[in-house]
Design a protein around this motif. Structure first.
Motif, PDB file in Angstrom:
ATOM      1  N   ASN A   1       9.680 -58.766  37.588  1.00 43.16           N
ATOM      2  CA  ASN A   1      10.763 -57.911  37.098  1.00 43.16           C
ATOM      3  C   ASN A   1      11.026 -56.731  38.028  1.00 43.16           C
ATOM      4  O   ASN A   1      11.626 -55.741  37.631  1.00 43.16           O
TER       5      ASN A   1
ATOM      6  N   MET B   1      10.727 -61.117  32.340  1.00 51.66           N
ATOM      7  CA  MET B   1      12.030 -60.917  32.959  1.00 51.66           C
ATOM      8  C   MET B   1      13.134 -60.915  31.905  1.00 51.66           C
ATOM      9  O   MET B   1      12.985 -61.497  30.827  1.00 51.66           O
ATOM     10  N   ASP B   2      14.245 -60.241  32.232  1.00 50.85           N
ATOM     11  CA  ASP B   2      15.382 -60.203  31.309  1.00 50.85           C
ATOM     12  C   ASP B   2      15.899 -61.611  31.061  1.00 50.85           C
ATOM     13  O   ASP B   2      15.862 -62.481  31.942  1.00 50.85           O
ATOM     14  N   LYS B   3      16.382 -61.832  29.844  1.00 49.32           N
ATOM     15  CA  LYS B   3      16.934 -63.139  29.513  1.00 49.32           C
ATOM     16  C   LYS B   3      18.104 -63.471  30.426  1.00 49.32           C
ATOM     17  O   LYS B   3      18.911 -62.606  30.753  1.00 49.32           O
TER      18      LYS B   3
ATOM     19  N   THR C   1      17.781 -64.380  33.461  1.00 43.65           N
ATOM     20  CA  THR C   1      17.396 -64.194  34.871  1.00 43.65           C
ATOM     21  C   THR C   1      16.134 -64.996  35.149  1.00 43.65           C
ATOM     22  O   THR C   1      15.372 -65.345  34.242  1.00 43.65           O
TER      23      THR C   1
END
Length: 614
Positions: free
Chosen positions: A187, A219-221, A223
């Protein structure tokens, strides 16, 4: 066949033995055995997941945790694959007889040992903690956990903490045998990774760097880190490996490592982004990848390691030789010992001069190259030019021109020309003096019996150099006297053999009304003087070396330490004892040398046995 375990296990055993002995090379000019063996340094920023990666590879929760800087001392972690059925345990170097089977106590001991060195502050120390773990669930590896790189100092830390940590980490990873495990959170932008930045500086080709991406599950959804894992964002020579560590919730619930590893495998196997890479992801794969690479590195470097061990054995045996026995206490025996040491030095010094050892040939080089070259470079062409000859001869004649031959002009030209020889003569003396001084220095260094007596070395060097200074002064006087003798009495026969000058009609007239004689007349004078100077040059080229050798080299061979011997005879017992003053840690050094010698011989035997079984 030599298995991966036998090769890496061999290196681990040798590294462990080196660690126990504190084998840092001593006065050796060779690399230490430890430095020649490959190991893996774990590098990353603070909170990048370094500790979690290590615990995943070990399969145990044993490292201190917390916010900010947690790893404040290097941790040298040696993993030893144990035989089936052996209970896993840990050992610290500072507690060699204590086995830890409770890994919570291992964590506490690491924390306590860190606090002993740094206090409970946020300071760091470069003194490593040595920990060995024996388990059937690990692969043979040596991993070095280093403090996390940081960009700013926080409260309680010195302003230099950022630079201090980087310098400490760099001291490990810049070694050519160090494999770099660069940890970067998924991230975080790879371009800002502290670990990758440092790895690129010390390993620009990427041959020693393994990239590890942690926190893939955070990690962000929408990505993913595929560009990094597939080597598109930043390519390394080795594949990137993704890791999913235990979450803080898992840690708080004491989720076991076996369950965490299973969950990690499931994450990659079920992931639509990373499913096609699942068999090359995870902490288990990372451990096997590192172990396999380590095996290939060890195989490639076994001949070099063996060569280093053999050289080290030779060096230690030589060291054991000159450490010798303790010094006698009575004055008579001490004087005898000093004289024997001086004779040993004198013998080596003479071997340098006589060709048994290198260095004496440099003196011949002074006579064969330096002196002739200096003689050729003397400014005789300018000194005997038409203009200068005319000027000198005319001034020597005064108000009345010479009648037959300009004898005063000849003498002035020759005297001033011969004066130039003083420079090369003195330079030859100085050059030989510096060669002799260097041979004294080298001979003292090569006299192994002297190495245990630094005070005597210094006294011996001072006495020898003092004698060489006396020889140099005598040699300068003698060589300059040779030059002066050539000026004091000219070789008359040389000039008597010269053809008589007959001025015939038609000779070239003077080039200006101020000239008293023709140009040809002055040029013949210059030519005659040049011939005479050339003859003297040949004479001095042969006589200067003889004088230098007689006054410096011969005297150095025969009486270099005569004055020192006379001084020794007047010394009292206490003064003699001071000359033979040894390092107070000599006995301990003897013991350590013996242990190191045993270690290196054992390592050589083990490597030989592995090499034959390959």
């Amino acid at each position: 066949m030599a298995t991966m375990e036998s090769l890496i296990g061999l290196v681990n055993r040798i590294q462990r033995a080196c660690t126990v002995l504190g084998d840092h090379g001593g006065d050796s000019t060779l690399p230490t055995l430890w430095e020649s063996l490959p190991s893996v340094a774990v590098v990353g920023g603070q909170s990048s997941g370094k500790s979690s990666v290590l615990e995943s590879i070990v399969g145990r929760d044993f490292l201190p945790r917390g916010s900010g800087i947690v790893t404040r001392r290097p941790l040298v972690l040696q993993l030893h694959k144990a035989e089936q059925g052996v209970q896993e345990y840990a050992e610290f170097l500072h507690l060699p007889k204590k086995r830890f089977t409770d890994f919570a106590m291992v964590r506490k001991e690491i924390q306590d040992e860190t606090d002993k060195m740094t206090g409970r502050s946020k300071q760091i120390s470069s003194v490593p903690i040595q920990l060995s773990i024996f388990s059937q669930n690990v692969v043979n590896l040596t991993l070095i956990d280093l403090p996390g790189l940081t960009k700013v100092a926080v409260e309680g830390q010195p302003e230099s903490i950022v630079e201090d940590i980087e310098n400490m980490v760099r001291s490990y990873v810049e070694k050519p045998n160090c494999i770099i495990l660069a940890i970067t959170p998924a991230n975080q932008d790879i371009a800002t990774s502290d670990a990758i930045k440092l790895a690129r500086e010390v390993d620009p080709t990427g041959d020693r760097t393994f990239g590890v991406l942690t926190k893939l599950d955070l990690m962000d959804k929408g990505t993913n880190a595929l560009d990094v894992l597939e080597g598109k964002s930043y390519r390394l020579q080795h594949p990137w490996v993704g890791i999913v560590n235990r979450s803080q919730s898992d840690i708080n619930k004491n989720v076991e490592m076996i369950a965490a590893r299973h969950r990690e495998r499931e994450f990659f196997a079920s992931s639509p982004d990373y499913g096609h890479l699942a068999n090359k992801m995870g902490s288990e794969y990372l451990a096997k990848l590192l172990s396999k690479h380590l095996e290939s590195v060890i195989k490639a470097r076994l001949p070099g390691i063996l060569s280093l061990i053999n050289k080290s054995i030779d060096e230690i045996e030589r060291e054991m030789d000159y450490l010798g026995r303790p010094v006698a206490v009575d004055a008579g025996a001490q004087l005898y010992t000093i004289l024997e040491l001086c004779r040993a030095f004198d013998r080596i010094f003479k071997e340098h001069l006589d060709g048994g050892r290198p260095g004496g040939d440099c003196i011949y080089g002074v006579f064969d190259h330096q002196l002739p070259s200096a003689l050729r470079k003397l400014p005789f062409e300018r000194h005997l030019s038409f203009q200068n000859v005319r000027k000198v001869v005319s001034e020597a004649d005064g108000y009345q021109p010479h009648l037959v031959a300009p004898e005063q002009g000849y003498r002035r030209l020759i005297d001033s020309a011969l004066n130039y020889f003083r420079g090369p003569a003195e330079a030859s003396v100085d050059a030989v003096h510096f060669v002799l001084k260097e041979l004294v220095r080298r001979s003292i260094g090569e006299t192994k019996e002297l190495k245990r007596f630094p005070t005597l070395q210094a006294e011996l060097a001072a006495a020898a150099n003092e004698a060489l200074e006396r020889f140099r002064e005598d040699s300068k006087k003698t060589t300059l006297r040779l030059v002066d003798m050539e000026s004091s009495y000219l070789t008359v026969e040389f000039f008597r053999k010269l053809p008589q000058e007959i001025e015939k009609e038609g000779n070239q007239v003077a080039s200006s009304s101020g000239d008293r004689y023709s140009e040809g007349h002055f040029r013949r004078i210059g030519s005659n003087v040049s011939s005479y100077v050339g003859m003297v040059s040949e004479t001095l080229k042969n006589s200067i070396p003889k004088a230098v050798v007689h006054c410096q080299v011969r005297e150095a061979k025969q009486s270099l330490l005569h004055h020192f011997y006379a001084q020794l005879g007047r010394k009292e017992g206490k003064e003699l004892a001071q000359l033979l003053d040894e390092d107070s840690t000599l006995m301990e050094r003897r013991v350590q040398c013996a242990k190191r010698l045993e270690l290196y011989k054992s390592a050589r035997d083990e490597i030989d046995s592995v090499s034959w079984s390959r």
